[in-house]
Design a protein around this motif. Structure first.
Motif, PDB file in Angstrom:
ATOM      1  N   ILE A   1     -39.661  13.092  27.840  1.00  0.00           N
ATOM      2  CA  ILE A   1     -39.804  14.320  27.060  1.00  0.00           C
ATOM      3  C   ILE A   1     -40.797  14.054  25.923  1.00  0.00           C
ATOM      4  O   ILE A   1     -40.697  13.027  25.237  1.00  0.00           O
ATOM      5  N   ASP A   2     -41.735  14.963  25.733  1.00  0.00           N
ATOM      6  CA  ASP A   2     -42.644  14.842  24.589  1.00  0.00           C
ATOM      7  C   ASP A   2     -41.961  15.487  23.375  1.00  0.00           C
ATOM      8  O   ASP A   2     -41.755  16.701  23.339  1.00  0.00           O
ATOM      9  N   LEU A   3     -41.603  14.664  22.413  1.00  0.00           N
ATOM     10  CA  LEU A   3     -40.764  15.158  21.309  1.00  0.00           C
ATOM     11  C   LEU A   3     -41.469  16.206  20.461  1.00  0.00           C
ATOM     12  O   LEU A   3     -40.824  17.127  19.947  1.00  0.00           O
TER      13      LEU A   3
ATOM     14  N   ILE B   1     -44.205  12.950  14.583  1.00  0.00           N
ATOM     15  CA  ILE B   1     -43.295  12.385  15.589  1.00  0.00           C
ATOM     16  C   ILE B   1     -44.034  11.786  16.785  1.00  0.00           C
ATOM     17  O   ILE B   1     -43.541  10.849  17.424  1.00  0.00           O
ATOM     18  N   ALA B   2     -45.219  12.289  17.093  1.00  0.00           N
ATOM     19  CA  ALA B   2     -45.920  11.791  18.292  1.00  0.00           C
ATOM     20  C   ALA B   2     -46.181  10.289  18.159  1.00  0.00           C
ATOM     21  O   ALA B   2     -45.905   9.510  19.087  1.00  0.00           O
TER      22      ALA B   2
ATOM     23  N   ALA C   1     -36.177   9.549  23.837  1.00  0.00           N
ATOM     24  CA  ALA C   1     -36.337  11.012  23.752  1.00  0.00           C
ATOM     25  C   ALA C   1     -35.248  11.765  24.516  1.00  0.00           C
ATOM     26  O   ALA C   1     -34.872  12.874  24.135  1.00  0.00           O
ATOM     27  N   SER C   2     -34.717  11.149  25.569  1.00  0.00           N
ATOM     28  CA  SER C   2     -33.712  11.864  26.373  1.00  0.00           C
ATOM     29  C   SER C   2     -32.416  12.084  25.583  1.00  0.00           C
ATOM     30  O   SER C   2     -31.571  12.878  25.983  1.00  0.00           O
ATOM     31  N   SER C   3     -32.249  11.379  24.453  1.00  0.00           N
ATOM     32  CA  SER C   3     -31.006  11.532  23.681  1.00  0.00           C
ATOM     33  C   SER C   3     -31.137  12.576  22.556  1.00  0.00           C
ATOM     34  O   SER C   3     -30.184  12.797  21.815  1.00  0.00           O
ATOM     35  N   ALA C   4     -32.315  13.186  22.418  1.00  0.00           N
ATOM     36  CA  ALA C   4     -32.552  14.087  21.272  1.00  0.00           C
ATOM     37  C   ALA C   4     -31.595  15.284  21.278  1.00  0.00           C
ATOM     38  O   ALA C   4     -31.347  15.899  22.317  1.00  0.00           O
ATOM     39  N   ILE C   5     -31.045  15.576  20.100  1.00  0.00           N
ATOM     40  CA  ILE C   5     -30.128  16.711  19.932  1.00  0.00           C
ATOM     41  C   ILE C   5     -30.531  17.496  18.690  1.00  0.00           C
ATOM     42  O   ILE C   5     -30.631  16.930  17.599  1.00  0.00           O
TER      43      ILE C   5
ATOM     44  N   ALA D   1     -33.412  17.474  14.147  1.00  0.00           N
ATOM     45  CA  ALA D   1     -32.909  16.898  15.409  1.00  0.00           C
ATOM     46  C   ALA D   1     -32.583  15.425  15.184  1.00  0.00           C
ATOM     47  O   ALA D   1     -33.203  14.757  14.365  1.00  0.00           O
ATOM     48  N   TRP D   2     -31.575  14.954  15.901  1.00  0.00           N
ATOM     49  CA  TRP D   2     -31.164  13.537  15.867  1.00  0.00           C
ATOM     50  C   TRP D   2     -31.624  12.896  17.165  1.00  0.00           C
ATOM     51  O   TRP D   2     -31.513  13.505  18.224  1.00  0.00           O
ATOM     52  N   VAL D   3     -32.132  11.689  17.063  1.00  0.00           N
ATOM     53  CA  VAL D   3     -32.497  11.007  18.301  1.00  0.00           C
ATOM     54  C   VAL D   3     -32.127   9.525  18.183  1.00  0.00           C
ATOM     55  O   VAL D   3     -32.434   8.872  17.185  1.00  0.00           O
ATOM     56  N   ALA D   4     -31.423   9.032  19.186  1.00  0.00           N
ATOM     57  CA  ALA D   4     -31.001   7.619  19.187  1.00  0.00           C
ATOM     58  C   ALA D   4     -32.220   6.755  19.502  1.00  0.00           C
ATOM     59  O   ALA D   4     -33.085   7.134  20.296  1.00  0.00           O
ATOM     60  N   ALA D   5     -32.258   5.586  18.847  1.00  0.00           N
ATOM     61  CA  ALA D   5     -33.438   4.730  18.991  1.00  0.00           C
ATOM     62  C   ALA D   5     -33.033   3.313  19.375  1.00  0.00           C
ATOM     63  O   ALA D   5     -31.912   2.869  19.104  1.00  0.00           O
ATOM     64  N   ASP D   6     -33.973   2.623  20.008  1.00  0.00           N
ATOM     65  CA  ASP D   6     -33.759   1.223  20.401  1.00  0.00           C
ATOM     66  C   ASP D   6     -34.622   0.308  19.543  1.00  0.00           C
ATOM     67  O   ASP D   6     -35.799   0.586  19.317  1.00  0.00           O
TER      68      ASP D   6
END
Ligand code: ADP
Ligand code: MG
Ligand code: MG
Ligand code: MG
Ligand code: MG
Length: 435
Positions: A3-5, A38-39, A70-74, A83-88
């Motif tokens: 997903i392009d955030l 964000i990009a 990006a798949s975790s973005a809420i 929006a919240w997004v989990a990161a590694d």
């Protein structure tokens, strides 16, 4: 497809992202990044000084980069601009192996390598308390047996419904909300999912419950035992293992006792074998040990285990098999790190599958009343130090979680225990002053 955030944000009117990672103590750490930036961040990550959070790093380490998944973005249901997004976590272009989400992904991949897909549901209980944290927020919520109290539940309708509406909007399939066994305590349930998805939802749930409670002038706590004498905050995990397509439940076998397949029993065997050690992760705080091994609460039962035993549909044991094809681990508490919870379940379970571990006999008794009759099952650790020592001794589990993680976790948790031991308590003055 990734997903392009930036596009995702523009479609939804999102102005900011919280790029969020979870440290070893379960703290969520974030940077608030405007959509305009964000990009680049999606590619390179947001930079952090890792030592400033609970990771075993020094101030001299280079930048820790949190790369959004990006798949975790809420989009926050209660604050649509954000929006919240989990990161590694990545450092020097390498994944940081002690970082909980990185570790969980590694274990999910290991399970996949064996053709297995772990699906779990969690039940993170919480209390709604006053903003200063001193007492429960509803003075009329005072019944001796407050579980499922209809009146007290409806007095908190505004908060509970806002959280549940949010879960409905996010497609989590929530299905019930209730007043739990302690005064001021609630539980909200949504549908199980893949281990990583459940860990992300569990993290976000804690963030959401705290945020929405604050919005309503309250405070939410997941602390394992916030009030002496009242039932504590558990975080039970229901566990099943499926084929890689997620279609066939490998734990289900109607012909077997409790409907748990031979493979399910070996996975359970791994959990049983490593239980005392994995408590260091599922019960990670000093306070955790006031929930397990606890004396009877005012309501009549702690609903928490004290011994490493399993059974069928009976809530007085560490593991319950409520129905075919899954089991419930009742040990974890509200302080558990959502990613480490899933990671240690998979690590212990896979070790059981590998070694064809036997979970031992099931005891179909009331453990609170007749637990003393069970002679050959280990007691759970009595405190955090005992649990850390069990973890240290368990080379197999340590290895399965990775030595980098294990060393980091033990070091920081031993530090927490030392801080605790350095405290002077009112209890020791009361009992020692006149000695
Ligand atoms: P209880 O309070 O009886 O333990 P709850 O309904 O509060 O049960 O929570 C049950 C959890 O177990 C939910 O998250 C649910 O989605 C999950 N669950 C149900 N079936 C499975 C399964 N096959 N595998 C994993 N989790 C499951
Ligand atoms: Mg700075
Ligand atoms: Mg429940
Ligand atoms: Mg409950
Ligand atoms: Mg439960």
């Amino acid at each position: 497809m990734t997903i392009d955030l930036e596009t995702w944000a523009k479609e939804r009117g999102v102005k900011y992202f919280m790029i969020s990672y979870t440290d070893l103590f379960g703290g969520q750490r974030a940077k608030l990044v405007p959509t305009q930036a964000i990009a680049d961040m999606q590619k390179d990550g947001a930079g952090f000084a890792g030592f400033a959070t609970w990771l075993d790093l020094t101030p001299a380490h280079p930048d820790l980069f949190a790369i959004p998944d990006a798949s975790s973005a809420i989009q926050l249901p209660w604050k649509k601009d954000v929006a919240w997004v989990a990161a590694d976590c990545v450092m020097d272009d390498k994944p940081v192996e002690q970082a909980p989400r990185v570790l969980l992904k590694k274990l999910v991949a290991e399970a996949a390598g064996q053709g297995l897909r772990v699906k779990t549901g969690v039940e993170p209980e919480f209390f709604l308390i006053t903003p200063d944290g001193s007492k429960i927020s509803d003075e009329f919520d005072a019944a001796e047996k407050p579980c499922y109290d209809q009146q007290a539940l409806l007095r908190r309708y505004d908060v509970i419904a806002e959280i549940c509406d949010s879960m409905l909007e996010l497609g989590w399939k929530p299905y019930q909300n209730d007043h739990e066994d302690a005064n001021g305590q609630f539980e909200m349930n949504w549908e199980y999912d893949d281990a990583l998805a459940t860990a992300d939802k569990h993290s976000f749930f804690k963030f959401m419950v705290k945020s929405i409670a604050e919005k309503h002038g309250l405070r939410a706590t997941f602390m394992p035992k916030p009030f002496k004498g009242l039932t504590g905050n558990g975080c039970h995990a229901h566990i099943s293992v499926w084929d890689i397509d997620g279609k066939v439940n490998a734990f289900a076998d109607k012909a077997m006792p409790f409907g748990l397949s031979a493979q399910g029993k070996t996975f359970l065997g791994g959990i049983m074998k490593h239980a005392s050690a994995l408590a260091a992760v599922t019960n990670p705080t000093v306070n955790s040990y006031k929930r397990i091994n606890a004396p009877r609460t005012i309501s009549g039962a702690t609903w928490a285990p004290n011994t490493v035993t399993w059974t069928g549909n009976n809530r007085t044991h560490m593991v319950r098999v409520p129905g075919p094809g899954r089991f419930e681990l009742r040990l974890p508490d509200g302080a558990v790190n959502p990613y480490l919870l899933q990671a240690i379940i998979i690590a212990a379970g896979l070790s059981g599958v590998r070694s064809k571990a036997d979970p031992g006999p099931h005891y179909d008794i009331d453990m609170y009343k007749d637990g003393h009759t069970v002679k050959d099952a280990p007691k759970l650790p009595l405190n955090l130090l005992d649990a850390l020592r069990e973890y240290e001794k368990d080379a197999e589990l340590r290895g399965a979680m990775g030595e980098e993680f294990s060393a980091a976790y033990l070091k920081l948790k031993h530090g927490e225990w030392s801080n605790y031991c350095a405290q002077f308590t009112a209890w020791e003055r009361d009992t020692t002053l006149d000695i």
